[in-house]
Scaffold this motif. Structure first.
Motif, PDB file in Angstrom:
ATOM      1  N   LYS B  87     120.484  11.071  36.371  1.00  0.00           N
ATOM      2  CA  LYS B  87     119.013  10.420  36.053  1.00  0.00           C
ATOM      3  C   LYS B  87     118.239  11.676  34.643  1.00  0.00           C
ATOM      4  CE  LYS B  87     117.332   9.123  40.292  1.00  0.00           C
ATOM      5  NZ  LYS B  87     116.405   8.813  41.251  1.00  0.00           N
ATOM      6  N   MET B  90     120.153   9.903  31.748  1.00  0.00           N
ATOM      7  CA  MET B  90     119.679   8.568  31.078  1.00  0.00           C
ATOM      8  C   MET B  90     118.475   9.039  30.763  1.00  0.00           C
ATOM      9  SD  MET B  90     121.328   6.084  33.885  1.00  0.00           S
ATOM     10  CE  MET B  90     121.412   6.543  35.263  1.00  0.00           C
ATOM     11  N   LEU B  92     115.684   9.623  32.743  1.00  0.00           N
ATOM     12  CA  LEU B  92     114.742   9.394  33.518  1.00  0.00           C
ATOM     13  C   LEU B  92     114.342  11.315  34.376  1.00  0.00           C
ATOM     14  CD1 LEU B  92     116.607   7.264  35.655  1.00  0.00           C
ATOM     15  CD2 LEU B  92     115.104   6.318  33.315  1.00  0.00           C
ATOM     16  N   ARG B 111     119.062   6.098  23.838  1.00  0.00           N
ATOM     17  CA  ARG B 111     118.822   4.991  25.040  1.00  0.00           C
ATOM     18  C   ARG B 111     119.566   4.077  24.608  1.00  0.00           C
ATOM     19  NH1 ARG B 111     112.789   5.760  27.012  1.00  0.00           N
ATOM     20  NH2 ARG B 111     112.988   6.578  29.138  1.00  0.00           N
ATOM     21  N   TYR B 116     124.819   1.691  31.427  1.00  0.00           N
ATOM     22  CA  TYR B 116     125.095   2.339  32.281  1.00  0.00           C
ATOM     23  C   TYR B 116     125.749   1.062  33.429  1.00  0.00           C
ATOM     24  CZ  TYR B 116     122.717   3.786  37.082  1.00  0.00           C
ATOM     25  OH  TYR B 116     122.307   4.139  38.539  1.00  0.00           O
ATOM     26  N   PRO B 118     125.559   0.453  37.431  1.00  0.00           N
ATOM     27  CA  PRO B 118     124.744   0.529  38.813  1.00  0.00           C
ATOM     28  C   PRO B 118     125.862   1.243  39.792  1.00  0.00           C
ATOM     29  CG  PRO B 118     123.510  -0.642  38.289  1.00  0.00           C
ATOM     30  CD  PRO B 118     125.096  -1.480  36.333  1.00  0.00           C
ATOM     31  N   SER B 122     121.606  -0.799  44.042  1.00  0.00           N
ATOM     32  CA  SER B 122     120.840  -0.249  43.507  1.00  0.00           C
ATOM     33  C   SER B 122     119.775  -1.715  43.571  1.00  0.00           C
ATOM     34  CB  SER B 122     120.745   0.593  42.813  1.00  0.00           C
ATOM     35  OG  SER B 122     121.159  -0.344  41.433  1.00  0.00           O
ATOM     36  N   TYR B 123     120.170  -2.764  43.393  1.00  0.00           N
ATOM     37  CA  TYR B 123     119.317  -3.664  42.559  1.00  0.00           C
ATOM     38  C   TYR B 123     119.369  -4.589  44.015  1.00  0.00           C
ATOM     39  CZ  TYR B 123     124.432  -6.365  41.803  1.00  0.00           C
ATOM     40  OH  TYR B 123     124.543  -6.765  42.052  1.00  0.00           O
ATOM     41  N   ALA B 138     120.057  -6.523  28.616  1.00  0.00           N
ATOM     42  CA  ALA B 138     120.026  -5.197  28.198  1.00  0.00           C
ATOM     43  C   ALA B 138     120.396  -5.584  26.684  1.00  0.00           C
ATOM     44  CB  ALA B 138     121.297  -4.842  28.470  1.00  0.00           C
ATOM     45  N   GLY B 141     115.940  -5.366  26.206  1.00  0.00           N
ATOM     46  CA  GLY B 141     115.663  -4.176  27.229  1.00  0.00           C
ATOM     47  C   GLY B 141     113.889  -4.823  27.535  1.00  0.00           C
TER      48      GLY B 141
END
Lengths: 273, 285
Positions: B87, B90, B92, B111, B116, B118, B122-123, B138, B141
């Motif tokens: 994190k 990245m 975060l 960025r 990335y 994941p 996670s989604y 991506a 954005g």
């Protein structure tokens, strides 16, 4: 054509149509995000939080009409509280909503009980079930302004909100302010719900958020299509339900919701073909 | 774990600038060069990073770097601090002490340099989305309501690179584990990053798909000279493909070096074979 033009020749029916369309469209657009975020229950939770806010307003001496507006800051605070619990704990959305739902409804009953015996009695039934046919021109103006503002804000942020709902981490890596957007969505939902309670009541308002969004989600292969379908189903259900309730002489709010439910059933059947 | 060497004791021989990552690895092994050449251009630099959360020290003074084109495996048991460190990489999470730099810039300004992939869990799995929209998101954005023809072509080209061209218009919800991760790998590559972070990318993928996916990731990393961090529990599957291993335990860096060297250590070997047939047979004995 008389079937449509006859009921709409009355001013109260025209106001009901405009209010119904405004509430159903904005609730459908917000509902797509709320349902996708796993917060379908939040409409119910915030509507009951709104009852707590109204009760506090009544305790402070306002009438029911004005107490609804005092409910806005209270309901927004409850929505932000739900958001805070969601972000700072591992609790699911339904659990966080359930806790705040119970708290604010209990608070509402407590404040109603604390009012003096001489205070004017409250028509709880109109609060619970609303009265879309009794929308005054002043209330209609507020409904239209709030709905239009919420709709514009949501559409402007649509692409960022969608990314944040899909995967908060991926969106954050792309520079999307995920936490701010989530709080904004919840706060906006709270304001829309309080205004919607004026027209369809506490019990039915969450149906405007959940049912068109769920039906749109079943048929839509992309989020944009799901949103457009939800708006179409929400608006068509409101218009059809209003006119049908006039001819059948049955409660309008309930007819609109049952129309939305019928649309959901059709969407489900179509998706299984 | 105190007996795990952190390496770097030997003098570092300069690596030829022309070397591919595979040649660099062989070169490093020949020279017993446990750590990468300190003079090589660094894609990721983790410099004395400590991270505290809720009064607890999660990452404790961790330093390592990844040069261009190196495929690194970040491993360690649950609670080692891998996810927290990721994190910070990245952008975060702000490190409590120390700094992270990606191509010399802080993560929040770099960025676009990071791709990335994941973990599959996670989604939102039931989100109404197609591969083309995920890949376009991506680039933009933000989530696309409508994909332009040139964006569609870009998504198609990057999917073709990972062998997933036919997945372009498929809904994400209907993809298998391996197909989903191909789409996410394409999503990570579409912005032409310098660093790719692969967070347990083979979790939820069937056994045959795992090896294929891993081969693909290593191949792309090497052909494009990308720096890559693969976070995994299944060290056994990647130990001999990663160029170096970074091993964390209880928030501390306990090993950073060549796989052959570090895998000689008992706790890393246990991690490598955890959950495998080897481990079951050994436990039965």
């Amino acid at each position: 054509m008389d079937l449509i033009t006859e009921p709409l020749s009355f001013a109260f029916m025209q106001r009901a149509l405009y209010a119904g369309l405004a509430v159903s469209v904005v609730c459908a657009v917000i509902g797509v995000f709320v349902v996708q975020r796993g917060l379908a229950f939040i409409g119910d939770g915030l509507a009951h939080a709104c009852f707590g806010g109204i009760a506090i307003g009544l305790y402070l001496g306002t009438d029911v009409e004005n107490a609804v507006w005092m409910a806005i800051p209270f309901t927004v605070l409850i929505a932000l509280g739900i958001g805070f619990v969601l972000r700072s704990s591992h609790l699911r959305g339904d659990v966080a909503t359930g806790v705040f739902f119970s708290f604010s409804f209990a608070l509402g009953i407590l404040f109603l009980g604390l009012r003096s015996a001489a205070a004017r009695p409250v028509n709880v039934e109109s609060l619970l079930f609303g009265s879309i046919l009794a929308v005054s021109p002043e209330v209609l103006n507020v409904v239209l302004i709030v709905s239009a503002t919420a709709l514009v804000v949501t559409l402007l942020l649509w692409s960022r909100l969608a990314y944040a709902i899909f995967d908060p981490e991926l969106a954050a890596v792309s520079g999307v302010p995920v936490a701010a957007l989530e709080y904004l969505l919840l706060g906006q939902t709270a304001v829309v719900i309080v205004v919607a309670v004026k027209t369809v009541g506490i019990v039915l308002v969450s149906s405007f958020i959940v049912i068109p969004a769920a039906a749109g989600r079943i048929l839509g292969t992309t989020l944009a299509r799901a949103t457009m379908l939800a708006v179409a189903i929400g608006a068509a259900g409101a218009a059809f339900g209003l006119v049908a309730s006039y001819h059948l002489d049955v409660p309008t709010g309930a007819t609109i919701i049952l129309t939305h439910c019928a649309c959901f059933a059709v969407a489900l059947a179509l998706s299984r073909r | 774990m105190s007996d795990v060497p952190v390496g770097g004791g030997e003098p570092q021989a300069p690596t030829p600038a022309w070397a591919t990552s595979l040649e660099r690895r062989e070169h490093a092994q020949k020279l017993k060069q446990t750590r990468p050449d300190p003079g090589a251009p660094r894609v990721l630099d983790v410099d004395h990073v400590s991270i505290e959360r809720g009064g607890k020290l999660i990452v404790d003074d961790v330093s390592f770097f990844i040069p261009k084109g190196e495929f690194v495996c970040l491993c360690g048991p649950n609670g080692a601090g891998k996810s927290t460190l990721l994190k910070a990489v990245m952008g975060l999470l702000e490190p409590t002490r120390g700094k992270v730099r990606i191509g010399g810039e802080p993560p929040e300004r770099a960025r676009h340099k990071v791709g990335y992939v994941p973990q599959r869990k996670s989604y939102s799995m039931d989100f109404p989305a197609r591969s083309v929209e995920l890949i376009t998101a991506a680039v933009r954005g933000r989530w696309p309501a409508h994909v332009k023809p040139e964006e569609r072509e870009r998504a198609r080209a990057v999917l073709a690179k990972v062998g997933g061209e036919k997945l372009l218009d498929k809904p994400l919800a209907g993809l298998s584990g391996g197909e989903t991760q191909r789409v996410f790998l394409a999503r990570a590559l579409v912005t032409e990053p310098a660093l790719v972070i692969l967070d347990e990318p083979t979790a939820g993928v069937d056994v045959s798909g795992r090896a294929e996916l891993l081969r693909l990731m290593v191949e792309i990393s090497r052909s494009d000279e990308l720096a890559a961090i693969l976070v995994t529990h299944n060290l056994g599957a990647v130990a001999h493909t990663a160029e170096r291993i970074v091993y964390l335990e209880a928030g501390r860096l306990l090993g950073w070096g060549l796989p052959d060297e570090l895998l000689g250590q008992s706790s890393l070997t246990a991690l490598a074979f955890a959950g495998t047939d080897h481990a079951r047979h050994r436990d039965e004995e």
